[in-house]
Design a protein around this motif. Structure first.
Motif, PDB file in Angstrom:
ATOM      1  N   HIS A  17       0.842  -1.181   0.000  1.00 27.24           N
ATOM      2  CA  HIS A  17       0.000   0.000   0.000  1.00 27.24           C
ATOM      3  C   HIS A  17       0.877   1.230   0.000  1.00 27.24           C
ATOM      4  O   HIS A  17       1.975   1.220   0.551  1.00 27.24           O
ATOM      5  CB  HIS A  17      -0.920   0.003   1.225  1.00 27.24           C
ATOM      6  N   VAL A  45      -0.895  -7.968 -13.128  1.00 32.22           N
ATOM      7  CA  VAL A  45      -0.984  -6.555 -13.503  1.00 32.22           C
ATOM      8  C   VAL A  45       0.427  -6.024 -13.739  1.00 32.22           C
ATOM      9  O   VAL A  45       1.414  -6.642 -13.349  1.00 32.22           O
ATOM     10  CB  VAL A  45      -1.696  -5.698 -12.418  1.00 32.22           C
ATOM     11  N   SER A  49       3.303  -0.005 -12.595  1.00 33.51           N
ATOM     12  CA  SER A  49       2.210   0.943 -12.378  1.00 33.51           C
ATOM     13  C   SER A  49       1.776   0.908 -10.910  1.00 33.51           C
ATOM     14  O   SER A  49       1.253  -0.097 -10.438  1.00 33.51           O
ATOM     15  CB  SER A  49       1.022   0.579 -13.273  1.00 33.51           C
ATOM     16  N   LEU A  51      -0.703   2.389  -9.503  1.00 32.82           N
ATOM     17  CA  LEU A  51      -2.147   2.177  -9.386  1.00 32.82           C
ATOM     18  C   LEU A  51      -2.514   0.710  -9.587  1.00 32.82           C
ATOM     19  O   LEU A  51      -3.358   0.174  -8.860  1.00 32.82           O
ATOM     20  CB  LEU A  51      -2.903   3.062 -10.381  1.00 32.82           C
ATOM     21  N   SER A  52      -1.889   0.061 -10.558  1.00 29.00           N
ATOM     22  CA  SER A  52      -2.173  -1.359 -10.793  1.00 29.00           C
ATOM     23  C   SER A  52      -1.773  -2.203  -9.587  1.00 29.00           C
ATOM     24  O   SER A  52      -2.508  -3.104  -9.171  1.00 29.00           O
ATOM     25  CB  SER A  52      -1.439  -1.855 -12.038  1.00 29.00           C
ATOM     26  N   LEU A  54      -1.549  -1.198  -6.482  1.00 32.04           N
ATOM     27  CA  LEU A  54      -2.473  -0.898  -5.390  1.00 32.04           C
ATOM     28  C   LEU A  54      -3.796  -1.641  -5.545  1.00 32.04           C
ATOM     29  O   LEU A  54      -4.398  -2.059  -4.557  1.00 32.04           O
ATOM     30  CB  LEU A  54      -2.730   0.606  -5.296  1.00 32.04           C
ATOM     31  N   THR A  55      -4.257  -1.821  -6.801  1.00 35.60           N
ATOM     32  CA  THR A  55      -5.546  -2.491  -7.019  1.00 35.60           C
ATOM     33  C   THR A  55      -5.527  -3.945  -6.570  1.00 35.60           C
ATOM     34  O   THR A  55      -6.583  -4.520  -6.333  1.00 35.60           O
ATOM     35  CB  THR A  55      -5.995  -2.441  -8.500  1.00 35.60           C
ATOM     36  N   LEU A  56      -4.341  -4.540  -6.455  1.00 29.72           N
ATOM     37  CA  LEU A  56      -4.254  -5.928  -6.001  1.00 29.72           C
ATOM     38  C   LEU A  56      -4.635  -6.069  -4.530  1.00 29.72           C
ATOM     39  O   LEU A  56      -5.077  -7.125  -4.095  1.00 29.72           O
ATOM     40  CB  LEU A  56      -2.837  -6.477  -6.214  1.00 29.72           C
ATOM     41  N   GLY A  57      -4.416  -5.013  -3.748  1.00 28.34           N
ATOM     42  CA  GLY A  57      -4.744  -5.057  -2.323  1.00 28.34           C
ATOM     43  C   GLY A  57      -3.918  -6.073  -1.550  1.00 28.34           C
ATOM     44  O   GLY A  57      -4.425  -6.742  -0.657  1.00 28.34           O
TER      45      GLY A  57
END
Length: 88
Positions: A17, A45, A49, A51-52, A54-57
């Motif tokens: 994060h 992903v 990136s 953002l990419s 971060l989207t994985l969590g």
């Protein structure tokens, strides 16, 4: 061109994060080759990136799979896996 894959366990207490995700994405981009990251069994992903990533969590202790393609892919993934497995 060679492809490589590594599995790593995320050591950071906050997972991937904010700051750890940014540090990892910069390191992935610096390899100069396409690198992906995925939760074990999940869809990959673009590791360069923020953002990419971060989207994985990704949480602390979760296993991720890194893949890269290109000359030096093995060494690049060794460095990236080491970064994820350090507690910083």
């Amino acid at each position: 061109m060679s492809a490589a894959e590594r599995t790593a366990v995320v050591a950071s207490e906050v997972g991937l994060h904010a700051r750890p995700a940014a540090v990892f994405a910069r390191a992935a981009k610096a390899t100069g080759m396409p690198v992906t990251i995925a939760l074990d069994g999940g869809d990959p992903v673009d590791a360069a990136s923020v953002l990419s990533v971060l989207t994985l969590g990704v949480e602390s202790g979760q296993r991720v799979v890194l893949r890269a393609e290109g000359d030096g892919a093995e060494a690049a993934l060794d460095r990236l896996a080491s970064l994820l497995e350090s507690a910083e």
